[in-house]
Design a protein around this motif. Structure first.
Motif, PDB file in Angstrom:
ATOM      1  N   MET A 123      49.457 -53.618 -70.102  1.00 51.31           N
ATOM      2  CA  MET A 123      48.478 -54.000 -69.075  1.00 51.31           C
ATOM      3  C   MET A 123      48.742 -53.202 -67.804  1.00 51.31           C
ATOM      4  O   MET A 123      49.883 -53.030 -67.384  1.00 51.31           O
ATOM      5  CB  MET A 123      48.640 -55.501 -68.767  1.00 51.31           C
ATOM      6  CG  MET A 123      47.587 -56.019 -67.820  1.00 51.31           C
ATOM      7  SD  MET A 123      47.818 -57.780 -67.524  1.00 51.31           S
ATOM      8  CE  MET A 123      46.681 -57.978 -66.181  1.00 51.31           C
ATOM      9  N   VAL A 124      47.682 -52.728 -67.220  1.00 52.20           N
ATOM     10  CA  VAL A 124      47.820 -51.870 -66.041  1.00 52.20           C
ATOM     11  C   VAL A 124      48.122 -52.742 -64.821  1.00 52.20           C
ATOM     12  O   VAL A 124      47.560 -53.842 -64.659  1.00 52.20           O
ATOM     13  CB  VAL A 124      46.533 -51.057 -65.798  1.00 52.20           C
ATOM     14  CG1 VAL A 124      46.670 -50.202 -64.554  1.00 52.20           C
ATOM     15  CG2 VAL A 124      46.231 -50.205 -67.025  1.00 52.20           C
ATOM     16  N   ASP A 125      49.021 -52.243 -63.960  1.00 53.11           N
ATOM     17  CA  ASP A 125      49.395 -52.958 -62.731  1.00 53.11           C
ATOM     18  C   ASP A 125      48.183 -53.097 -61.810  1.00 53.11           C
ATOM     19  O   ASP A 125      47.458 -52.134 -61.571  1.00 53.11           O
ATOM     20  CB  ASP A 125      50.508 -52.147 -62.024  1.00 53.11           C
ATOM     21  CG  ASP A 125      51.032 -52.863 -60.806  1.00 53.11           C
ATOM     22  OD1 ASP A 125      50.601 -53.999 -60.552  1.00 53.11           O
ATOM     23  OD2 ASP A 125      51.877 -52.280 -60.090  1.00 53.11           O
ATOM     24  N   LYS A 126      47.998 -54.307 -61.324  1.00 48.36           N
ATOM     25  CA  LYS A 126      46.857 -54.592 -60.445  1.00 48.36           C
ATOM     26  C   LYS A 126      46.903 -53.732 -59.172  1.00 48.36           C
ATOM     27  O   LYS A 126      45.862 -53.344 -58.621  1.00 48.36           O
ATOM     28  CB  LYS A 126      46.907 -56.074 -60.072  1.00 48.36           C
ATOM     29  CG  LYS A 126      45.737 -56.540 -59.234  1.00 48.36           C
ATOM     30  CD  LYS A 126      45.924 -58.017 -58.880  1.00 48.36           C
ATOM     31  CE  LYS A 126      44.829 -58.485 -57.959  1.00 48.36           C
ATOM     32  NZ  LYS A 126      45.048 -59.864 -57.521  1.00 48.36           N
ATOM     33  N   ASN A 127      48.113 -53.429 -58.722  1.00 47.81           N
ATOM     34  CA  ASN A 127      48.261 -52.643 -57.498  1.00 47.81           C
ATOM     35  C   ASN A 127      47.623 -51.268 -57.609  1.00 47.81           C
ATOM     36  O   ASN A 127      47.172 -50.690 -56.615  1.00 47.81           O
ATOM     37  CB  ASN A 127      49.743 -52.476 -57.140  1.00 47.81           C
ATOM     38  CG  ASN A 127      50.367 -53.810 -56.741  1.00 47.81           C
ATOM     39  OD1 ASN A 127      49.642 -54.729 -56.371  1.00 47.81           O
ATOM     40  ND2 ASN A 127      51.684 -53.908 -56.835  1.00 47.81           N
ATOM     41  N   ILE A 128      47.630 -50.733 -58.846  1.00 47.13           N
ATOM     42  CA  ILE A 128      47.007 -49.404 -59.054  1.00 47.13           C
ATOM     43  C   ILE A 128      45.524 -49.488 -58.737  1.00 47.13           C
ATOM     44  O   ILE A 128      44.956 -48.607 -58.087  1.00 47.13           O
ATOM     45  CB  ILE A 128      47.237 -48.919 -60.513  1.00 47.13           C
ATOM     46  CG1 ILE A 128      48.749 -48.691 -60.732  1.00 47.13           C
ATOM     47  CG2 ILE A 128      46.441 -47.649 -60.798  1.00 47.13           C
ATOM     48  CD1 ILE A 128      49.115 -48.347 -62.159  1.00 47.13           C
ATOM     49  N   TYR A 129      44.895 -50.580 -59.181  1.00 41.80           N
ATOM     50  CA  TYR A 129      43.458 -50.748 -58.906  1.00 41.80           C
ATOM     51  C   TYR A 129      43.189 -50.836 -57.414  1.00 41.80           C
ATOM     52  O   TYR A 129      42.177 -50.358 -56.921  1.00 41.80           O
ATOM     53  CB  TYR A 129      42.927 -51.998 -59.607  1.00 41.80           C
ATOM     54  CG  TYR A 129      43.046 -51.946 -61.120  1.00 41.80           C
ATOM     55  CD1 TYR A 129      42.910 -50.735 -61.816  1.00 41.80           C
ATOM     56  CD2 TYR A 129      43.286 -53.109 -61.853  1.00 41.80           C
ATOM     57  CE1 TYR A 129      43.027 -50.683 -63.195  1.00 41.80           C
ATOM     58  CE2 TYR A 129      43.404 -53.073 -63.229  1.00 41.80           C
ATOM     59  CZ  TYR A 129      43.271 -51.847 -63.899  1.00 41.80           C
ATOM     60  OH  TYR A 129      43.375 -51.806 -65.256  1.00 41.80           O
ATOM     61  N   ILE A 130      44.124 -51.486 -56.702  1.00 39.97           N
ATOM     62  CA  ILE A 130      43.940 -51.618 -55.247  1.00 39.97           C
ATOM     63  C   ILE A 130      43.928 -50.241 -54.603  1.00 39.97           C
ATOM     64  O   ILE A 130      43.038 -49.902 -53.815  1.00 39.97           O
ATOM     65  CB  ILE A 130      45.067 -52.482 -54.633  1.00 39.97           C
ATOM     66  CG1 ILE A 130      44.945 -53.929 -55.136  1.00 39.97           C
ATOM     67  CG2 ILE A 130      45.032 -52.444 -53.100  1.00 39.97           C
ATOM     68  CD1 ILE A 130      46.128 -54.811 -54.777  1.00 39.97           C
ATOM     69  N   VAL A 131      44.882 -49.400 -54.998  1.00 37.20           N
ATOM     70  CA  VAL A 131      44.949 -48.043 -54.424  1.00 37.20           C
ATOM     71  C   VAL A 131      43.696 -47.253 -54.800  1.00 37.20           C
ATOM     72  O   VAL A 131      43.108 -46.564 -53.961  1.00 37.20           O
ATOM     73  CB  VAL A 131      46.236 -47.321 -54.901  1.00 37.20           C
ATOM     74  CG1 VAL A 131      46.269 -45.882 -54.358  1.00 37.20           C
ATOM     75  CG2 VAL A 131      47.480 -48.090 -54.498  1.00 37.20           C
ATOM     76  N   GLN A 132      43.293 -47.348 -56.072  1.00 32.37           N
ATOM     77  CA  GLN A 132      42.099 -46.609 -56.515  1.00 32.37           C
ATOM     78  C   GLN A 132      40.865 -47.045 -55.715  1.00 32.37           C
ATOM     79  O   GLN A 132      40.032 -46.230 -55.326  1.00 32.37           O
ATOM     80  CB  GLN A 132      41.869 -46.838 -58.018  1.00 32.37           C
ATOM     81  CG  GLN A 132      42.890 -46.082 -58.871  1.00 32.37           C
ATOM     82  CD  GLN A 132      42.804 -46.454 -60.355  1.00 32.37           C
ATOM     83  OE1 GLN A 132      42.317 -47.545 -60.698  1.00 32.37           O
ATOM     84  NE2 GLN A 132      43.292 -45.572 -61.228  1.00 32.37           N
ATOM     85  N   GLY A 133      40.762 -48.330 -55.489  1.00 30.24           N
ATOM     86  CA  GLY A 133      39.632 -48.833 -54.711  1.00 30.24           C
ATOM     87  C   GLY A 133      39.608 -48.246 -53.312  1.00 30.24           C
ATOM     88  O   GLY A 133      38.561 -47.862 -52.790  1.00 30.24           O
ATOM     89  N   GLU A 134      40.793 -48.157 -52.660  1.00 32.91           N
ATOM     90  CA  GLU A 134      40.875 -47.608 -51.308  1.00 32.91           C
ATOM     91  C   GLU A 134      40.517 -46.127 -51.309  1.00 32.91           C
ATOM     92  O   GLU A 134      39.883 -45.627 -50.384  1.00 32.91           O
ATOM     93  CB  GLU A 134      42.280 -47.802 -50.728  1.00 32.91           C
ATOM     94  CG  GLU A 134      42.671 -49.257 -50.443  1.00 32.91           C
ATOM     95  CD  GLU A 134      41.703 -49.921 -49.497  1.00 32.91           C
ATOM     96  OE1 GLU A 134      41.314 -49.319 -48.470  1.00 32.91           O
ATOM     97  OE2 GLU A 134      41.297 -51.080 -49.773  1.00 32.91           O
TER      98      GLU A 134
END
Length: 1778
Positions: free
Chosen positions: A1-12
């Motif tokens: 499962m991909v780390d949620k934090n990665i999605y946060i950075v991608q969103g920014e």
């Protein structure tokens, strides 16, 4: 499962990239452009990287941060884009995406800090640009406050702070942004200083080498003209706004002040702390490559600002600005919202914070107050070590904040100073700074100095902030700031007392509040006392402050309205603070008064002491610790804690003047006394040095002869000495040795010559004369040269250099010199000293250093300068003193010296409390004052300060109005005055609670009680007292007004109505409703005061207090001027009640009470209510106290006071005494053992019941003519108890008075004795007797005791009937209980009964006779002399309607009198008979008991002789006297008793002599008395009585004929009987006696004849001489009897008178050789001598004992005289008398 934090950075990434692409600059872009554009390119690379990982932690933080930071740094991006990038970075920090434990975290954080502090963007409009600046602030705040912020370096932290300061101080920015920056700074400072405990002190060199300074730079933040000019400059197509770049300017590490060059205040990057080594660049290259701050791009309003313009603004830099650098700005912290959000974010990222637990610099994590954990880490990256921030950046920040507060720095605006103060306050609140020397040095010098200077400015906000910071300093660091504290307090006093009209009232208020706040610090006041008042050379701060506060409270204009000003309230609060804390300590001591608690208290003492003296533990910790309850577990904890502290810290320093760290009170007192002398000596020295030294020598403070070293030391250490006088004194030629000693007190070693000279010249004022200067400098240079190892070629070289330094100082700083000459340059200075050092030059560098030191810092001559120069000098002296042992500050535990403090402060405090209480109308203030009074009372009671307590009570008594108001007005005034009631309640409450310590104050309380009594406000129980006579046993001390007679009232009221004015009439209508309500309120208040408790609880008072209370009551007794006996009676009653309450220790106070009662009773010349109460009181005391063996004898002895009273006074109070004695005997007869005591009691009973005069031995010597002590001999006066064993018969009248108006019977011989012996004969009839001169007769000192009278010979006055009845009841009580009849009181009891027999004879006729003449004036029973003027008319009116006292012989009693007396007489008869019949058994039992106990002393015999003398004879005489009563029934009853008594079996044991005595002492006097006309109205009754008496005589004679025959005086006895037969024959008027007498006579003659008494063998006729004499006598009244009885007897012829046939049988004694017939002046009784030997009776031996007959008994009113006047010596002549 991909780390949620990665999605946060991608969103920014998406958000920022889309914004960039939307920007106009990229509107026409192609994909190729996108690849080539560095910003977009870096984002696309990051996307790819993120797509290839599962966990964000797989990549370094720098990887995903770099694109965003590049956007922030880029000067081509617009504000909104930069803002979005900043938002993203803030989110990464807030969400905890950067792992603090990651090895690359430090580098990432450092990059972030660098990028944000150097952020650049293209400006659009001011509002939008400020949004970006706000975001910068937000990121910096989050960065510093999140756990990863611990990785920031010192330089980064300084840069962050610098950026925030610039935004904060930039006036052109909006208010909101500046305030945000301000709040951000507050949060940052709080965080940084709360982390202070984690940091350790570092070496100074290291700090200096690695630190840059936060600096104020020249630049025009606030200069509007420049700004306007910039606005007009040409505008390029793209508007770029850059933050001021963070260039570096290295400042010397030692500089503590700001380098302020020009007037404009721009925050420059050089103020920021930038790293010297960043990413491997060395410090040297860094210095050249760093750009100086060139742009003031903080103003985003200017869209026209070009890079060139910004460069021009920088006037302090010569280095061009690198386009790539930009200075970040930092933001204030918003305390409420943003900071609190951080922990919430972190809670979702627990993994992040938990991971940060691993390592830290000092192996400990730090969790800030908001729950954020900080884990510092050291990271090695690219060969450069990034060291996390620590103490250096805090010190630099602290130094910078202090520099902001300097009011003398022209660059510091008010806003900047206020901001500096605000942040300093936060720093001081957040951290305990004292343990860090680098910070403490700044506090002691610059911080304190700036804060004190700010107190002088006239801007309230600055003063307030300064005072707040000062409080924090002195609360936690006063141990290091002794002299600073002194200066601060003096400044506060100056503000409060300032007369300057410009000084606002609020400012004074604030200063006073600051004092109060300091006062509330536990131990502060005590430490002030110990460290300043008890220091020889410090001000008496505590004393001055107390006096000053008191003055401020009492002498500042007090508002008329009674509303206190705030300054008054604050002054009051300051005074009460000391009292409150002292009282709390006292209460604690009272509670902890058991052994275990004592132990724990000592430990507590030690804990507090260690906590404070260590100086390392926050006082808050100390406070918390001291508040811990004292139980065993906590005690152990404390002990462990102490041991830890002792192991960690060095021993506390002790000031030299003390012998220990906790000196005792005496030591402190000695120091203060010595200090007074030193101050006095100092004053004298400042006028004339010699005089001052001499004074101190006289007082022993300096040795004599003068010790130079000692004097030199005193001159050095005493800062109060006049420097000019010191200079003149030591430079005197006479004192050359003293000068040497003085110079030797300095430590010159290691000091450059100018530094040593500076030190030397600051100690005194250099005189102006050249020779004197020469002498002073010569001694100095010699000493300096010597201690520094002779650095110059010669001493003269040093002397020349020293002189040159003084000249240089004058040249550089003297205004007069500067006006004439251009100041000397360094070259000129060097030139002047060429070749002076022994023909060589001095070290040129040294000369240059000296030159610069003197040029920059003047050597100040004391007392010469003013203004800032003088301030600097004074400050340097203060710092110098603080560095010596003088600066040692002793911490002491709270409550250590409360005793001393209270001694010093109580006077002003009580005065101030009284003042406030008096003036204020506000209930809250009044209650506060009362609370203060109560606390002072508690302390004074605890410490034993009776003078304080007295003072307090006296002060309060004044406010009760009880002593100042008149009695009439008192209920109204007191009842309507709430303040007076509060004061009264307080007085009584304090007296109840702390009465032990009361001394002088009792008088005031008793005066108040007396006023309450006068005003009738006391509870009923207090004015009702015990009484013996009243039926209910109580009597009121207050008179009740009696209405006037009804007949008069109508007329009088009409007259009054006519004469009185309207106002007066309205006054007479009675009290108004208001007055009645007021009186009710007053009574309720007094009831709550519970004054009675003072009496009932007096038993718990200490003896000393009790004695003072009694003294007060005695002293309240009014004097002659204002005599009011009711007042005196009230005080007396209180005194008596107190004595009774204290009966357990009455012996301690008895003498006082007795003396007072003696004064009241014995000195009284007339009877009054007060005397009555005193008498009753004395007896009440006796009743209560007789049970106590230790005091009983003294109490009984005191009853003699009653006998010492004037007889007429005693008579008036006889009834009270009679009833009281009855009560006393009933309750305590068994407790009276001594003859003397019984004598006192019986004497009293006789005096008051029978009206007998008291024994003369008790009478006080008096000049009164009717009192003379001749009635008793000296031996009797001194030993009255010796009379007890005698028969109590005295020569006196033998007759009783007849009815009034009848002619008196002839007086007996002994009447004269009475008249001449000084006894007052009471009664009108006796007055003529007193006037008869006793011609030829001297008063007998020891009158002949007449035992042949039935009376006791006592002079009877008139008596009170009820008293007599009560006394007889008392006697009856004693006699009827065998246990109460003892050898000690038997004879006294018998005598007393006889006295009452005499008093009650004929129904107490004496009293009835006298009653009309001696009426007891009831109106005079209570005397009031001179009613007080102020007491007013009603008091006088009241005095005239006094309550009638009890009349002791009231008319209404007359009806019952005869019956009463009848009962009394019968009762007495019964008592005498009882005693008579029981006497033998009583005596035998006593004799037996005595033999059994073998008691030493008087032996008790039970033989008939003793019984007869002591008992039977007196009792028979008493009964016989009642046989002479005028009342028939009593008479007959008495005769019956007498007959029974004489014929009782016990009397058979008597011998002949005793029987003869019975005839002579009982029967003959009785028969004589019965011949009188006792009861004229009852003739028949008298006949019967006489007949029974004669019959009794013959019966007794015949029954005891046998023993009587053995008497040598038998013939005389027989002849006396015949005489009585003769008299009785002729006494009656009826035939009863005429018939009865011959029959009795016949009986006797026949029996005697039958017994052969008349026969004689030797006689020629066969009959004896007795036969002849008998018939000779009988023939005189019964001539025919012989023939009738003895017809056969031959009667011989009578012998002619001329030739007597026999020798004289009876001889007259020489005393009565004169004729006796009707002679009133003859003084001796007739004594019949024994008959001659030839007149013998049947073998009976010759008579040897004379028989003494009282002529009064024989002759009194005999119709036929026994012995006619001119008679021959022969008895045969008797018949001649017809």
């Amino acid at each position: 499962m991909v780390d949620k934090n990665i999605y946060i950075v991608q969103g920014e990434i998406i958000t920022v990239v889309s914004a960039i692409k939307r920007n106009s600059r990229w509107n026409t872009h192609t994909p190729l452009d996108e690849e080539q554009d560095p910003l977009l390119n870096s984002f696309s690379h990051l996307k790819e990287t993120l797509n290839n990982i599962k966990e964000l932690s797989d990549v370094e933080p720098n990887v995903f941060l770099r694109p965003f930071l590049e956007v922030v740094r880029s000067e081509d991006t617009t504000g909104p884009i930069t803002g979005l990038a900043l938002t993203s970075v803030n989110k990464f920090l807030s969400y905890g995406l950067i792992d603090a434990n990651h090895e690359a975290a430090a580098e990432a954080i450092e990059n972030m800090a660098d990028a944000v502090t150097h952020a650049r963007f293209v400006g659009t409009d001011p509002a939008s640009d400020e949004v970006v600046l706000m975001k910068i602030l937000q990121v910096l705040r989050t960065l510093l406050l999140t756990p990863v912020g611990a990785h920031l370096t010192n330089e980064s932290v300084c840069e962050i702070m610098q950026s925030c300061f610039r935004i904060c101080f930039e006036v052109r920015l909006s208010e909101l942004l500046r305030k945000s920056a301000e709040h951000t700074l507050v949060d940052m400072v709080q965080l940084l200083f709360s982390r202070l405990p984690q940091f350790k002190e570092e070496a100074k060199s290291f700090v200096g080498a690695n630190m840059k300074k936060l600096k104020m730079r020249a630049g025009g933040m606030s200069e509007s003209s420049k700004w306007k000019k910039q606005k007009r400059s040409p505008r390029p197509p793209h508007h770029m706004v850059r933050s001021a770049s963070g260039g570096l300017e290295q400042a010397p590490p030692a500089t503590l002040s700001n380098n302020n060059l020009t007037g404009e205040i721009l925050l420059e990057t050089s103020r920021g702390l930038n790293p010297l080594c960043r990413r491997g660049i060395s410090g040297q290259s860094m210095a050249s490559s760093m750009s100086s701050p060139t742009d003031s791009g903080l103003d985003t309003c200017s869209k026209a600002t070009s890079r060139e313009d910004l460069t021009d603004l920088d006037q302090s830099s010569s280095v061009a600005t690198t386009p790539g650098t930009s200075e970040g700005r930092q933001v204030d912290r918003a305390q409420s919202a943003s900071v609190e959000s951080i922990p919430e974010v972190l809670e979702d990222r627990e993994s992040v914070t938990e991971q940060s637990d691993s390592a830290s610099i000092h192996d400990m994590d730090y969790v800030n107050p908001r729950g954020v954990r900080f884990t510092p880490q050291q990271t090695q990256r690219d060969g450069a070590a990034l060291i996390p921030y620590s103490l250096p950046c805090l010190r630099e920040l602290f130094r910078f904040l202090i520099s902001l507060t300097n009011p003398h720095d022209r660059h510091n605006t008010d806003a900047m100073m206020h901001m500096g103060l605000q942040l300093l306050t936060v720093a001081l609140e957040a951290a305990h700074i004292a343990p860090y020397q680098s910070l403490l040095g700044l506090v002691k010098d610059e911080l304190c100095r700036h804060l004190f200077q700010l107190l002088n400015v006239d801007r309230m906000n600055l003063c307030t902030a300064s005072i707040r910071a000062c409080f924090l300093l002195f609360e936690s660091m006063r141990g290091h700031l002794k002299f600073q504290l002194e200066m601060y307090l003096k400044k506060l006093m100056d503000i409060i007392t300032s007369e300057n009209m410009k000084m606002p009232y609020e400012m004074k208020e604030m200063a006073l509040e600051a004092l109060v706040q300091l006062w509330r610090i536990p131990s502060f006041v005590t430490e002030l006392y110990i460290n300043h008042d008890c220091d020889f050379y410090c001000s008496n701060l505590l004393y001055c402050l107390n006096t000053f506060i008191n003055f401020n409270l009492m002498h500042n204009a007090f508002p008329v309205s009674g509303q206190l000003y705030t300054t008054h309230l604050l002054s009051l609060e300051a005074l009460l603070t000391v009292i409150d804390s002292t009282e709390a300590h006292c209460q604690a001591k009272v509670l902890n008064n058991t052994a275990q608690q004592d132990q724990s208290a000592e430990t507590n003492h030690l804990v507090g002491f260690v906590l404070l003296t260590s100086g390392q533990v926050s006082s808050r910790t100390g406070l918390a610790f001291r508040s811990i309850a004292m139980n065993e577990i906590e005690l152990k904890v404390k002990i462990v804690f102490i041991l830890f502290l002792l192991a960690e810290k060095k021993e506390p320093t002790k000031p030299q003047r003390f012998s220990s760290c906790l000196p005792d009170s005496q030591e402190l007192l000695d120091i203060r006394n010595k200090k007074k002398l030193l101050n006095s000596g100092t004053e004298q020295f400042n006028q004339k040095p010699k005089k001052g030294i001499q004074f101190l020598q006289e007082k022993g403070l300096l040795s004599s002869p003068m010790d130079n070293n000692e004097v030199a030391q005193w001159l050095r250490e005493n800062p109060r000495l006049d420097k000019k006088q010191i200079g003149e004194f030591i430079s005197d030629r006479k004192h050359m040795e003293l000068l040497d000693s003085f110079v030797n007190t300095f430590t010159f070693q290691g000091l450059r010559i100018d530094e040593a000279l500076r030190l030397y010249l600051e100690a005194f004022r250099l005189p102006g004369e050249a020779p004197v200067i020469h002498r002073l400098l010569e001694t100095f240079t010699d000493t300096w040269h010597k201690v520094n190892g002779s650095p110059f070629m010669t001493n003269d070289a040093g002397f020349a250099l020293a002189y040159a330094v003084i000249m240089l100082n004058t040249d550089q700083h003297n205004n007069n010199v500067r006006k004439q000459n251009i100041p000397m340059t360094v070259e000129q200075f060097k030139k002047n000293l060429k070749g002076v050092n022994g023909n060589t030059d001095f070290d040129q560098d040294m000369l240059e250093d000296i030159y610069n030191a003197i040029k920059n810092d003047e050597i100040v001559m004391p007392d010469e300068q003013s203004g800032l120069v003088k301030e600097n000098y004074v400050w340097s002296v203060l710092l110098h003193r603080g560095a010596t042992s003088e600066g040692v500050f002793l911490h002491v535990p709270a409550g250590s010296y409360d005793h001393d403090l209270f001694t010093m402060t109580w006077g002003p405090t009580i005065a101030a409390l009284s003042y406030v209480f008096d003036k204020s109308l506000d209930d809250a203030i009044i209650q506060k004052a009362i609370a203060g009074f109560r606390k002072c009372a508690m302390i004074s009671a605890h410490c034993g300060f009776s003078d304080v307590f007295d003072n307090l009570i006296i002060s309060l008594c004044k406010f009760t109005t009880l002593s100042s108001e008149s009695a009439e007005n008192l209920p109204t005034v007191f009842g309507s005055n709430g303040k007076a009631q509060v004061a009264a309640k307080t007085v009584f409450h304090l007296a109840h609670r702390h009465g032990d310590i009361l001394r002088e104050g009792w008088k005031n309380i008793m005066d108040s009680m007396l006023q309450l009594f006068r005003a009738e406000l006391l509870p009923k129980a207090m004015v009702e007292v015990e009484d013996f006579v009243e039926p209910n046993g109580k009597i009121s001390l207050q008179r009740e007004e009696t209405p006037s007679n009804r007949g008069e009232s109508a007329v009088l009221s009409f007259v009054n109505w006519l004469t009185l004015s309207g106002a007066e009439q309205s006054g007479l209508r009675g009290p108004s409703t208001e007055n009645q309500e007021a009186k009710q309120a007053a009574m309720l208040c007094i009831k709550q005061c519970d004054p009675e408790k003072l009496i009932t609880e007096s038993k718990f008072l200490q003896l000393e207090s009790l004695q003072e209370l009694m003294k007060a009551l005695i002293s309240v007794t009014p004097d002659e001027e204002t005599y009011d006996e009711e007042d005196a009676a009230f005080c007396l009653e209180m005194l008596l009640r107190i004595v009774m309450e204290n009966r357990d220790r009455v012996s301690c106070v008895w003498q006082t009470v007795r003396d007072h009662l003696c004064h009241l009773c014995v000195q009284a010349t007339e009877s009054c209510f007060l005397v009555e109460r005193a008498v009753v009181g004395l007896i009440r005391l006796a009743i209560r106290l007789l049970r106590r063996e230790d005091i009983s004898s003294q109490v009984l002895l005191s009853l003699r006071l009653l006998l010492m009273m004037k007889p007429h006074v005693l008579a008036r109070v006889s009834r009270e005494v009679a009833y009281g004695l009855h009560e006393l005997l009933k309750t305590n007869a068994a407790n009276i053992h001594c003859t003397d005591d019984w004598f006192t009691l019986f004497s009293l009973i006789e005096c008051i019941g029978a009206g007998i005069k008291p024994p003369a031995s008790f009478q006080v010597t008096s000049t009164s003519p009717d009192i003379d002590t001749g009635a008793q001999s000296d031996s009797e006066l001194s030993h009255h108890h010796s009379e007890v064993s005698l028969d109590r018969g005295y020569t006196s009248d033998s007759e009783v008075y007849t009815e009034h108006g009848k002619s008196r019977m002839p007086r007996s011989v002994t009447d004269v004795d009475v008249a001449s012996s000084g006894w007052l004969v009471v009664g009108k009839d006796d007055l003529d007797i007193n006037k008869v001169p006793a011609s030829g007769s001297k008063p007998l000192l020891n009158p002949l005791v007449n035992q042949y009278s039935l009376t006791l010979g006592q002079d009877m006055g008139f008596h009170d009937t009820k008293s007599l009845i009560k006394c007889v009841e008392s006697l009856s009580f004693i006699v009827r209980d065998a246990a109460h009849v003892t050898p000690e009181n038997f004879e006294l009891c018998v005598k007393a009964i006889r006295v009452f027999v005499e008093a009650s004879l004929n129904g107490g006729y004496r009293t009835h006779e006298k009653k009309k003449n001696h009426k007891y004036d009831s109106q005079k029973s209570r005397v009031r002399r001179k009613p007080r003027e102020k007491e007013g008319a009603s008091r006088r009116a009241k005095a005239s309607s006094q309550r009638p006292s009890r009349s002791h012989s009231d008319d209404e009693e007359d009806e019952g009198v005869p019956a009463s007396y009848h009962t009394v007489s019968l009762q007495l008869l019964d008592l005498m008979h009882t005693l008579h019949t029981r006497a033998a058994s009583i005596y035998s039992s006593w004799a037996q008991e005595q033999r059994h106990l073998e008691v030493a002393g008087k032996k008790i015999e039970a033989d008939s002789q003793t019984l007869w003398t002591s008992c039977w004879c007196p009792l028979l005489q008493g009964i016989a006297w009642l046989c002479c009563d005028a009342r028939r029934q009593v008479r007959m009853q008495a005769l019956t008793y007498l007959q029974r008594a004489l014929l009782v079996h016990d009397l058979q044991t008597l011998d002949a002599v005793e029987w003869e005595s019975c005839f002579n002492k009982v029967l003959f006097p009785l028969l004589t008395k019965l011949l009188d006309n006792i009861s004229p109205a009852d003739v028949g009754g008298m006949e019967e009585t006489r007949m029974r008496a004669c019959t009794l005589l013959s019966k007794v004679f015949l029954q005891h004929l046998s023993p009587l025959l053995s008497l040598p005086t038998f013939a005389a006895l027989w002849l006396t009987i015949l005489d009585f037969m003769d008299k009785y024959m002729h006494a009656g008027s009826s035939d009863l006696l005429l018939e009865a007498i011959p029959e009795s006579l016949k009986n006797m003659l026949l029996v005697m004849d039958t017994a052969g008494i008349f026969h004689s063998v030797d006689s020629r006729t066969g009959y004896s001489d007795l036969w002849e004499i008998t018939w000779e006598r009988i023939n005189c009244f019964l001539p025919n009897l012989r023939e009738e009885l003895f017809k056969q007897t031959v009667i011989p012829q009578p012998v002619p008178p001329s030739t007597p046939p026999m020798p004289t049988p009876v001889k007259m004694s020489p005393q009565i050789s004169t004729p006796l017939s009707h002679s009133h002046m003859s003084q001796s009784p007739l004594i019949l001598q024994p008959l001659a030997s030839h007149l013998q009776v049947g073998g009976v031996p010759p008579m040897s004992l004379p028989i003494i007959l009282n002529p009064a008994l024989i002759e009194a009113s005999s119709p036929v005289p026994l012995l006619p006047a001119p008679r021959p010596t022969d008895l045969s002549d008797t018949p001649e008398v017809k």
